[in-house]
Enzyme design. Structure first.
Site, mmCIF file in Angstrom:
data_model
loop_
_atom_site.group_PDB
_atom_site.id
_atom_site.type_symbol
_atom_site.label_atom_id
_atom_site.label_comp_id
_atom_site.label_asym_id
_atom_site.label_seq_id
_atom_site.Cartn_x
_atom_site.Cartn_y
_atom_site.Cartn_z
ATOM 1 C CB CYS A 44 -43.579 -14.547 -34.699
ATOM 2 S SG CYS A 44 -41.885 -15.213 -34.605
ATOM 3 C CG HIS B 175 -45.064 -16.748 -30.560
ATOM 4 N ND1 HIS B 175 -45.333 -17.127 -31.852
ATOM 5 C CD2 HIS B 175 -43.730 -16.485 -30.514
ATOM 6 C CE1 HIS B 175 -44.210 -17.112 -32.560
ATOM 7 N NE2 HIS B 175 -43.228 -16.725 -31.764
ATOM 8 C CD GLU C 186 -48.720 -17.740 -32.013
ATOM 9 O OE1 GLU C 186 -47.661 -18.226 -32.452
ATOM 10 O OE2 GLU C 186 -48.804 -16.557 -31.593
#
Length: 233
Positions: free
Chosen positions: A107, A210, A212
């Protein structure tokens, strides 16, 4: 021995604190690494010592990149930078690239890497590049909201062996002009650069989405974290 990954800290000015989303740490751990959050410092000697103790660098999300880095003034009050992070990550990237330490950006990470290397950004997508593609989803953040097209000559295609994948998305800045030393690896449905690599380095990748948030439910997110770890040995 597992690779140790230096993770860039998240900064909360209102609470005067440093913090971390568990997904950054856990994604590294699940992929076989040991994550360590860095302090906020732009002292070159301290960063050199920190880099001696890690095998890779994770550029995390968070604040906007200060437009001054790519020669612009902010276009509005919704552009919220963190100058101490910008200064720190400039020094971290300078030294990491010189030492050919693997880097993965997520990001803000793709945005900062591009700006640091001489590219430019859209400061605010709704204002500068409105689109029907959802780039700023609401929770839950592990749900894909648009597709990206992976370029077949890219390292990401070699890893995933897929031309199109679905990704989550939560950002309002994005790559505009790509830095000369970077190559695009994937584009969104509306043409934004969604993944990049620096071919001359051992491993310098960054993605706009993303992993994560999605690594627990998305095999491609796991593969990206694992590819990063494998290049950190």
């Amino acid at each position: 021995m597992k690779p140790i990954i230096g993770v860039m800290p998240l900064v909360d000015e209102k609470k005067d604190s440093l913090w971390m989303l568990p997904g950054y740490m856990d994604g590294i751990t699940e992929a076989g690494g040991i994550p360590v959050m860095f302090p906020v410092t732009d002292n070159p000697d301290d960063i050199e010592q920190l880099l001696q103790g890690v095998d890779g660098i994770l550029l995390t999300g968070g604040h906007d990149v200060n437009p001054a880095i790519y020669g612009e003034a902010p276009i509005g009050t919704n552009v919220v930078p963190c100058d101490e992070r910008d200064r720190m990550e400039s020094e971290v990237l300078k030294q990491a690239l010189e030492k050919d330490i693997p880097v993965l950006g997520i990001c803000r990470g793709i945005q900062f890497l591009n700006a640091f290397l001489g590219g430019t950004l859209y400061q605010d997508l709704p204002a500068q590049r409105p689109s029907d593609t959802e780039h700023h989803q609401t929770p839950p953040y592990d749900v894909p909201v648009h597709k990206v097209n992976i370029l077949e000559e890219s390292s990401l295609y070699k890893l995933l062996q897929e031309k199109t994948i679905a990704v989550n998305s939560y950002h309002h800045q994005a790559v505009k002009d790509l830095a000369d030393s970077l190559k695009a690896m994937a584009l969104s449905e509306d043409g934004l650069v969604e993944a990049i690599e620096m071919p001359e380095k051992r491993f310098v990748w960054a993605v706009q989405w993303h992993p994560e948030y999605s690594y627990k439910v998305d095999a491609n997110s796991v593969k990206i974290f694992k590819a990063f770890m494998e290049n950190c040995y």
